[in-house]
Motif scaffolding. Sequence first.
Motif, PDB file in Angstrom:
ATOM      1  N   GLY A 179       0.300   7.950   6.256  1.00 63.03           N
ATOM      2  CA  GLY A 179       0.034   6.830   5.356  1.00 63.03           C
ATOM      3  C   GLY A 179       1.019   6.799   4.196  1.00 63.03           C
ATOM      4  N   GLN A 180       1.368   7.970   3.689  1.00 62.15           N
ATOM      5  CA  GLN A 180       2.318   8.049   2.570  1.00 62.15           C
ATOM      6  C   GLN A 180       3.714   7.601   2.983  1.00 62.15           C
ATOM      7  OE1 GLN A 180       2.520  11.894   0.686  1.00 62.15           O
ATOM      8  NE2 GLN A 180       4.284  11.328  -0.586  1.00 62.15           N
ATOM      9  N   ILE A 181       4.174   8.065   4.153  1.00 66.27           N
ATOM     10  CA  ILE A 181       5.525   7.702   4.585  1.00 66.27           C
ATOM     11  C   ILE A 181       5.608   6.207   4.885  1.00 66.27           C
ATOM     12  CG2 ILE A 181       5.366   8.070   7.105  1.00 66.27           C
ATOM     13  CD1 ILE A 181       7.993   9.516   7.022  1.00 66.27           C
ATOM     14  N   LEU A 182       4.540   5.648   5.431  1.00 62.70           N
ATOM     15  CA  LEU A 182       4.513   4.201   5.670  1.00 62.70           C
ATOM     16  C   LEU A 182       4.553   3.436   4.354  1.00 62.70           C
ATOM     17  CD1 LEU A 182       1.837   4.014   8.524  1.00 62.70           C
ATOM     18  CD2 LEU A 182       4.300   3.650   8.756  1.00 62.70           C
ATOM     19  N   SER A 183       3.822   3.921   3.382  1.00 61.40           N
ATOM     20  CA  SER A 183       3.811   3.267   2.067  1.00 61.40           C
ATOM     21  C   SER A 183       5.194   3.289   1.430  1.00 61.40           C
ATOM     22  CB  SER A 183       2.796   3.958   1.149  1.00 61.40           C
ATOM     23  OG  SER A 183       1.490   3.914   1.694  1.00 61.40           O
ATOM     24  N   GLU A 184       5.913   4.384   1.599  1.00 67.04           N
ATOM     25  CA  GLU A 184       7.228   4.509   0.979  1.00 67.04           C
ATOM     26  C   GLU A 184       8.287   3.674   1.702  1.00 67.04           C
ATOM     27  OE1 GLU A 184       8.561   8.233  -0.583  1.00 67.04           O
ATOM     28  OE2 GLU A 184       6.587   9.130  -0.351  1.00 67.04           O
ATOM     29  N   ARG A 239      -8.702   5.865  10.514  1.00 69.64           N
ATOM     30  CA  ARG A 239      -9.276   5.327   9.273  1.00 69.64           C
ATOM     31  C   ARG A 239      -8.557   5.893   8.053  1.00 69.64           C
ATOM     32  NH1 ARG A 239     -12.323   5.344   4.928  1.00 69.64           N
ATOM     33  NH2 ARG A 239     -13.979   3.773   4.685  1.00 69.64           N
ATOM     34  N   GLU A 240      -8.344   7.199   8.053  1.00 71.43           N
ATOM     35  CA  GLU A 240      -7.671   7.839   6.923  1.00 71.43           C
ATOM     36  C   GLU A 240      -6.235   7.343   6.793  1.00 71.43           C
ATOM     37  OE1 GLU A 240      -7.710  10.478   3.615  1.00 71.43           O
ATOM     38  OE2 GLU A 240      -9.298   9.649   4.867  1.00 71.43           O
ATOM     39  N   MET A 241      -5.578   7.136   7.918  1.00 72.62           N
ATOM     40  CA  MET A 241      -4.205   6.654   7.899  1.00 72.62           C
ATOM     41  C   MET A 241      -4.123   5.269   7.273  1.00 72.62           C
ATOM     42  SD  MET A 241      -1.582   6.363  11.156  1.00 72.62           S
ATOM     43  CE  MET A 241      -1.876   8.080  11.628  1.00 72.62           C
ATOM     44  N   ILE A 242      -5.019   4.375   7.684  1.00 75.37           N
ATOM     45  CA  ILE A 242      -5.028   3.023   7.136  1.00 75.37           C
ATOM     46  C   ILE A 242      -5.411   3.049   5.661  1.00 75.37           C
ATOM     47  CG2 ILE A 242      -6.174   0.770   7.253  1.00 75.37           C
ATOM     48  CD1 ILE A 242      -6.378   1.194  10.297  1.00 75.37           C
ATOM     49  N   ALA A 243      -6.394   3.877   5.298  1.00 77.11           N
ATOM     50  CA  ALA A 243      -6.846   3.946   3.906  1.00 77.11           C
ATOM     51  C   ALA A 243      -5.733   4.392   2.969  1.00 77.11           C
ATOM     52  CB  ALA A 243      -8.039   4.894   3.792  1.00 77.11           C
ATOM     53  N   THR A 244      -4.823   5.241   3.458  1.00 75.12           N
ATOM     54  CA  THR A 244      -3.757   5.767   2.600  1.00 75.12           C
ATOM     55  C   THR A 244      -2.432   5.035   2.786  1.00 75.12           C
ATOM     56  OG1 THR A 244      -3.342   7.489   4.267  1.00 75.12           O
ATOM     57  CG2 THR A 244      -4.768   8.070   2.425  1.00 75.12           C
ATOM     58  N   THR A 245      -2.443   3.962   3.584  1.00 77.11           N
ATOM     59  CA  THR A 245      -1.238   3.147   3.773  1.00 77.11           C
ATOM     60  C   THR A 245      -1.294   1.947   2.851  1.00 77.11           C
ATOM     61  OG1 THR A 245      -0.958   3.802   6.091  1.00 77.11           O
ATOM     62  CG2 THR A 245       0.079   1.746   5.406  1.00 77.11           C
ATOM     63  N   HIS A 246      -0.277   1.791   2.025  1.00 77.84           N
ATOM     64  CA  HIS A 246      -0.215   0.680   1.068  1.00 77.84           C
ATOM     65  C   HIS A 246       1.055  -0.119   1.342  1.00 77.84           C
ATOM     66  CE1 HIS A 246      -3.514   2.636  -1.034  1.00 77.84           C
ATOM     67  NE2 HIS A 246      -2.805   3.755  -1.021  1.00 77.84           N
ATOM     68  N   LEU A 247       0.889  -1.267   1.967  1.00 83.39           N
ATOM     69  CA  LEU A 247       2.009  -2.141   2.283  1.00 83.39           C
ATOM     70  C   LEU A 247       1.988  -3.361   1.380  1.00 83.39           C
ATOM     71  CD1 LEU A 247       1.866  -2.119   6.211  1.00 83.39           C
ATOM     72  CD2 LEU A 247       3.004  -0.499   4.681  1.00 83.39           C
ATOM     73  N   SER A 248       3.150  -3.946   1.176  1.00 81.76           N
ATOM     74  CA  SER A 248       3.230  -5.131   0.325  1.00 81.76           C
ATOM     75  C   SER A 248       2.863  -6.401   1.076  1.00 81.76           C
ATOM     76  CB  SER A 248       4.646  -5.277  -0.250  1.00 81.76           C
ATOM     77  OG  SER A 248       5.587  -5.489   0.798  1.00 81.76           O
ATOM     78  N   LYS A 262      -7.497  -4.695   4.462  1.00 87.69           N
ATOM     79  CA  LYS A 262      -7.792  -3.256   4.512  1.00 87.69           C
ATOM     80  C   LYS A 262      -9.288  -2.972   4.495  1.00 87.69           C
ATOM     81  CE  LYS A 262      -5.243  -0.070   2.610  1.00 87.69           C
ATOM     82  NZ  LYS A 262      -4.578   0.882   1.673  1.00 87.69           N
ATOM     83  N   GLU A 263     -10.008  -3.536   3.549  1.00 85.12           N
ATOM     84  CA  GLU A 263     -11.436  -3.215   3.439  1.00 85.12           C
ATOM     85  C   GLU A 263     -12.204  -3.684   4.671  1.00 85.12           C
ATOM     86  OE1 GLU A 263     -12.642  -1.186   1.202  1.00 85.12           O
ATOM     87  OE2 GLU A 263     -10.565  -1.064   0.462  1.00 85.12           O
TER      88      GLU A 263
END
Length: 298
Positions: free
Chosen positions: A195-200, A241-250, A273-274
Amino acid sequence: MECSAEPTGFHYVGNLIRPPSEADSILIQATVGCSHNKCSFCCTYRDKRFAIKDQALLDSDLRFAAKYCRRQTRVFIMDGDALIMPMPRWEWLLGEIRRRLPWVTRVGAYANAKGVSLKSDADLARLKELGLGIVYYGVESGDAEVLKAVNKGSTPEKLIAQGRRIKAAGIQLSVTVLVGLGGAEGSLRHARATGQILSEMDPDFVGALTLMPIPGTPLGDEVLAGRFRHPDKLGMLRELREMIATTHLSGGLFYANHASNYLPIRARLPQDKERTLALIDAALGGKVGLKPEWLRAL
């Protein structure tokens, strides 16, 4: 280059792999196999020795496509990491696609971090200019330990840097990740790091597949020997679920609708997301049915 012989079909070598979204595309096999071909979970190209195909064969394939594929508006360049081809070959190929298949609106290709790193920023911008519209980028995990264990040949830092360069060139970035790759013990750590690497990287698309160990691969052998234990069905779902919860895309699309997945998901993040997390919670609670094992496939 012009050949006088009438082309009789595409010159394919071995089994062909393409993203689900390229199902209706013209498939041009410009390379054979994968230049890395050492990932422990993958058997896709084990029967192929990596090679860049002869230009005359590609010329024949393009002439065949120009005659018989006039209803298909996309081209996908294979095999596993076609982006690794030298720039002169790419410039020729994309130029010929534009000249011979003027109705084509987008060209796509697979890539890995090594293939991207061998292209300068100017090279990537030139590929975009010539029509390369999307790159499917194999990341699999954001966890450094997992990447090392499966012999991915890259690190989270390299994956992030090269993914960002694709986006900076204006090429759409579609990232593939693999649920379950951290095993049962490392499941949530793998999910959070991914999730972090996707967000970055902030890709345009994410495609999440679910691990199905393949007999005969190094990972498959680890499973048979009891040295690797992957999450069970609900464990895979908790990990997703955890992967999606920690993924933040624009504003990217997160897909988990591959045949390997237990629960089909298509979500635009962040707005969905929710709703998506609630759907997974309902499935974990037994209120939404999951795909049976016999229906799963790679």
